[in-house]
Design a protein around this motif. Structure first.
Motif, PDB file in Angstrom:
ATOM      1  N   SER A  12     -38.703  13.414  83.388  1.00 34.55           N
ATOM      2  CA  SER A  12     -38.491  12.798  82.079  1.00 34.55           C
ATOM      3  C   SER A  12     -39.731  12.952  81.206  1.00 34.55           C
ATOM      4  O   SER A  12     -39.623  13.034  79.975  1.00 34.55           O
ATOM      5  CB  SER A  12     -38.142  11.316  82.244  1.00 34.55           C
ATOM      6  N   ASN A  13     -40.903  12.998  81.828  1.00 31.66           N
ATOM      7  CA  ASN A  13     -42.137  13.170  81.057  1.00 31.66           C
ATOM      8  C   ASN A  13     -42.206  14.552  80.415  1.00 31.66           C
ATOM      9  O   ASN A  13     -42.628  14.696  79.266  1.00 31.66           O
ATOM     10  CB  ASN A  13     -43.344  12.967  81.969  1.00 31.66           C
ATOM     11  N   ALA A  14     -41.777  15.565  81.166  1.00 33.87           N
ATOM     12  CA  ALA A  14     -41.756  16.921  80.623  1.00 33.87           C
ATOM     13  C   ALA A  14     -40.722  17.036  79.504  1.00 33.87           C
ATOM     14  O   ALA A  14     -40.950  17.695  78.490  1.00 33.87           O
ATOM     15  CB  ALA A  14     -41.460  17.922  81.737  1.00 33.87           C
ATOM     16  N   TRP A  15     -39.576  16.397  79.694  1.00 34.30           N
ATOM     17  CA  TRP A  15     -38.528  16.408  78.661  1.00 34.30           C
ATOM     18  C   TRP A  15     -39.029  15.703  77.397  1.00 34.30           C
ATOM     19  O   TRP A  15     -38.752  16.134  76.277  1.00 34.30           O
ATOM     20  CB  TRP A  15     -37.267  15.735  79.196  1.00 34.30           C
ATOM     21  N   ILE A 112     -50.321  24.510  73.925  1.00 37.91           N
ATOM     22  CA  ILE A 112     -49.644  24.018  75.118  1.00 37.91           C
ATOM     23  C   ILE A 112     -49.299  22.557  74.873  1.00 37.91           C
ATOM     24  O   ILE A 112     -50.131  21.787  74.377  1.00 37.91           O
ATOM     25  CB  ILE A 112     -50.545  24.130  76.358  1.00 37.91           C
ATOM     26  N   VAL A 113     -48.082  22.161  75.211  1.00 38.62           N
ATOM     27  CA  VAL A 113     -47.684  20.755  75.108  1.00 38.62           C
ATOM     28  C   VAL A 113     -47.282  20.288  76.500  1.00 38.62           C
ATOM     29  O   VAL A 113     -46.437  20.902  77.148  1.00 38.62           O
ATOM     30  CB  VAL A 113     -46.517  20.552  74.121  1.00 38.62           C
ATOM     31  N   MET A 114     -47.907  19.200  76.965  1.00 40.92           N
ATOM     32  CA  MET A 114     -47.656  18.702  78.312  1.00 40.92           C
ATOM     33  C   MET A 114     -47.377  17.207  78.300  1.00 40.92           C
ATOM     34  O   MET A 114     -48.009  16.460  77.554  1.00 40.92           O
ATOM     35  CB  MET A 114     -48.856  18.971  79.230  1.00 40.92           C
ATOM     36  N   GLY A 115     -46.448  16.785  79.141  1.00 38.91           N
ATOM     37  CA  GLY A 115     -46.219  15.366  79.354  1.00 38.91           C
ATOM     38  C   GLY A 115     -47.018  14.895  80.555  1.00 38.91           C
ATOM     39  O   GLY A 115     -47.266  15.667  81.484  1.00 38.91           O
ATOM     40  N   THR A 116     -47.466  13.643  80.531  1.00 35.04           N
ATOM     41  CA  THR A 116     -48.196  13.080  81.666  1.00 35.04           C
ATOM     42  C   THR A 116     -47.431  11.914  82.250  1.00 35.04           C
ATOM     43  O   THR A 116     -46.580  11.310  81.589  1.00 35.04           O
ATOM     44  CB  THR A 116     -49.603  12.602  81.262  1.00 35.04           C
ATOM     45  N   LYS A 117     -47.742  11.589  83.483  1.00 42.46           N
ATOM     46  CA  LYS A 117     -47.013  10.542  84.205  1.00 42.46           C
ATOM     47  C   LYS A 117     -47.536   9.149  83.911  1.00 42.46           C
ATOM     48  O   LYS A 117     -46.897   8.164  84.281  1.00 42.46           O
ATOM     49  CB  LYS A 117     -47.097  10.805  85.714  1.00 42.46           C
ATOM     50  N   GLY A 118     -48.699   9.052  83.274  1.00 38.13           N
ATOM     51  CA  GLY A 118     -49.263   7.732  83.037  1.00 38.13           C
ATOM     52  C   GLY A 118     -49.929   7.194  84.284  1.00 38.13           C
ATOM     53  O   GLY A 118     -50.141   7.906  85.252  1.00 38.13           O
ATOM     54  N   ALA A 119     -50.255   5.931  84.260  1.00 38.33           N
ATOM     55  CA  ALA A 119     -51.007   5.344  85.361  1.00 38.33           C
ATOM     56  C   ALA A 119     -50.233   4.217  86.025  1.00 38.33           C
ATOM     57  O   ALA A 119     -49.536   3.466  85.376  1.00 38.33           O
ATOM     58  CB  ALA A 119     -52.333   4.806  84.843  1.00 38.33           C
ATOM     59  N   SER A 120     -50.350   4.109  87.334  1.00 40.69           N
ATOM     60  CA  SER A 120     -49.668   3.051  88.059  1.00 40.69           C
ATOM     61  C   SER A 120     -50.610   2.256  88.946  1.00 40.69           C
ATOM     62  O   SER A 120     -50.252   1.229  89.476  1.00 40.69           O
ATOM     63  CB  SER A 120     -48.550   3.643  88.928  1.00 40.69           C
ATOM     64  N   LYS A 137     -59.922  24.370  82.015  1.00 44.00           N
ATOM     65  CA  LYS A 137     -59.984  25.750  82.483  1.00 44.00           C
ATOM     66  C   LYS A 137     -59.250  26.747  81.586  1.00 44.00           C
ATOM     67  O   LYS A 137     -59.389  27.957  81.771  1.00 44.00           O
ATOM     68  CB  LYS A 137     -59.409  25.849  83.897  1.00 44.00           C
ATOM     69  N   ILE A 138     -58.459  26.256  80.640  1.00 43.78           N
ATOM     70  CA  ILE A 138     -57.669  27.133  79.784  1.00 43.78           C
ATOM     71  C   ILE A 138     -58.169  27.043  78.350  1.00 43.78           C
ATOM     72  O   ILE A 138     -58.274  25.949  77.791  1.00 43.78           O
ATOM     73  CB  ILE A 138     -56.168  26.745  79.821  1.00 43.78           C
ATOM     74  N   GLN A 139     -58.468  28.182  77.754  1.00 43.61           N
ATOM     75  CA  GLN A 139     -58.943  28.212  76.375  1.00 43.61           C
ATOM     76  C   GLN A 139     -57.756  28.258  75.418  1.00 43.61           C
ATOM     77  O   GLN A 139     -57.480  29.277  74.781  1.00 43.61           O
ATOM     78  CB  GLN A 139     -59.861  29.422  76.166  1.00 43.61           C
ATOM     79  N   CYS A 140     -57.063  27.134  75.334  1.00 31.56           N
ATOM     80  CA  CYS A 140     -55.915  27.042  74.435  1.00 31.56           C
ATOM     81  C   CYS A 140     -55.743  25.583  74.029  1.00 31.56           C
ATOM     82  O   CYS A 140     -55.867  24.678  74.866  1.00 31.56           O
ATOM     83  CB  CYS A 140     -54.648  27.549  75.137  1.00 31.56           C
ATOM     84  N   ASN A 141     -55.475  25.339  72.764  1.00 35.01           N
ATOM     85  CA  ASN A 141     -55.254  23.973  72.300  1.00 35.01           C
ATOM     86  C   ASN A 141     -54.118  23.332  73.092  1.00 35.01           C
ATOM     87  O   ASN A 141     -53.099  23.974  73.366  1.00 35.01           O
ATOM     88  CB  ASN A 141     -54.917  23.962  70.814  1.00 35.01           C
ATOM     89  N   THR A 142     -54.310  22.064  73.464  1.00 34.45           N
ATOM     90  CA  THR A 142     -53.341  21.388  74.315  1.00 34.45           C
ATOM     91  C   THR A 142     -53.032  20.004  73.769  1.00 34.45           C
ATOM     92  O   THR A 142     -53.948  19.207  73.510  1.00 34.45           O
ATOM     93  CB  THR A 142     -53.874  21.256  75.761  1.00 34.45           C
ATOM     94  N   LEU A 143     -51.746  19.726  73.620  1.00 35.13           N
ATOM     95  CA  LEU A 143     -51.283  18.413  73.165  1.00 35.13           C
ATOM     96  C   LEU A 143     -50.704  17.671  74.358  1.00 35.13           C
ATOM     97  O   LEU A 143     -49.776  18.150  75.013  1.00 35.13           O
ATOM     98  CB  LEU A 143     -50.229  18.571  72.070  1.00 35.13           C
ATOM     99  N   ILE A 144     -51.275  16.499  74.665  1.00 36.73           N
ATOM    100  CA  ILE A 144     -50.886  15.711  75.829  1.00 36.73           C
ATOM    101  C   ILE A 144     -50.053  14.516  75.368  1.00 36.73           C
ATOM    102  O   ILE A 144     -50.525  13.698  74.571  1.00 36.73           O
ATOM    103  CB  ILE A 144     -52.129  15.215  76.588  1.00 36.73           C
ATOM    104  N   ILE A 145     -48.830  14.412  75.891  1.00 33.55           N
ATOM    105  CA  ILE A 145     -47.933  13.323  75.516  1.00 33.55           C
ATOM    106  C   ILE A 145     -47.831  12.338  76.681  1.00 33.55           C
ATOM    107  O   ILE A 145     -47.279  12.667  77.724  1.00 33.55           O
ATOM    108  CB  ILE A 145     -46.531  13.844  75.147  1.00 33.55           C
TER     109      ILE A 145
END
Length: 282
Positions: A12-15, A112-120, A137-145
């Motif tokens: 669901s995080n990736a979606w 790059i757009v990535m979803g994260t699992k959050g913290a538990s 490690k990756i030279q590319c702009n990244t948006l973390i949701i």
């Protein structure tokens, strides 16, 4: 045409990351590449083994993930009514970070757009290993949701910085694009200890950034200094008091970035799990 890579594990995080990217770039022509990487470590049998039907056993193991990827593409296309957006699916075998690098080159990825699992857990790291690897490690702009964060047009954008880097054209172009997309406000913030002035290089970098923003977004930018606080609590306070919708940081300033994104105490620092992070490279 903007090329956006969205790694997916079918969670669901990736979606959520897919939906966020669609909304953020709804007015921009985009190619979205949905990438699933099947790690070699998860394949319990070597490719030399075959099943009783003569089919390569590794291929059999990969069939479920390939089917899920096909279903994901169909799901996205079914809800997509934006003629500016095109979606493609990619299935890759191997090491996650190597697959990301490969497709950044092959498809000329801009973001790059990535979803994260959050913290538990009390001291669980906010940023997962895959996301952390991409950032560092990756030279590319990244948006973390973060987990469960729904799209909210980024009208208030925080840009924490210690002014220890030069703001290259790549950084300024990314800031410009985001501000033009959202018609939002950029709030540049610096955390300083009491009675400590900026060094000459810091002052030079700050002035350069200030001159650029004055020329391009004078009515939509401001500078703020928070004193006598450590970095994370200062950002937390700023995010809450300003109703910040997104935080932008520069990956080159790795020491500063690590203070904010890694080894966080969940109980005290919550902005990681409520506000998207846009990490810029230059």
């Amino acid at each position: 045409m903007k090329n956006i890579l969205i790694p997916t594990d079918f969670s669901s995080n990736a979606w959520n990351a897919v939906k966020y990217a669609q909304r953020l770039y709804q007015s921009t022509p985009c190619n979205f590449y949905l990438l699933h990487v099947s790690d070699y470590a998860t394949l319990t049998l070597e490719t030399t083994y075959t099943s009783s039907t003569g089919q390569n056993f590794t291929e059999q193991l990969l069939q479920p993930s390939k089917a899920e990827l096909k279903n994901l593409l169909q799901k996205v296309e079914a809800i997509n009514n934006n003629q500016r957006h095109r979606f493609y699916s990619i299935h890759e075998e191997g090491v996650f970070i190597n697959a990301i690098k490969k497709h950044i080159l092959e498809n000329r990825i801009d973001l790059i757009v990535m979803g994260t699992k959050g913290a538990s857990g009390f001291r669980e790291h906010i940023i997962g290993s895959n996301t952390g690897d991409v950032i560092t490690k990756i030279q590319c702009n990244t948006l973390i949701i973060p987990k469960g964060v729904e799209f909210n047009e980024p009208k208030e954008i925080a840009f924490p910085t210690d002014y220890n880097i030069f703001y290259s054209h790549q950084i300024l172009d990314a800031l410009t694009e985001l501000l033009q997309l959202s018609k939002g406000n950029l709030r540049v913030m610096n955390v300083s200890k009491m009675n400590r002035s900026l060094t000459n290089p810091q002052e030079t970098n700050r002035n350069y950034l200030s001159d650029y923003l004055q020329e391009t977004f004078a009515a939509n930018s401001s500078f703020h200094t928070i004193t006598n606080k450590s970095v994370k609590p200062a950002i937390q306070c700023f995010v809450e008091s300003r109703d910040i919708d997104m935080i932008i940081m520069v990956a080159k300033n790795l020491n500063f970035l690590q203070q904010v994104l890694f080894d966080s105490i969940v109980e005290k620092i919550s902005f990681h799990t409520t506000v998207p992070f846009y990490v810029l490279h230059q």
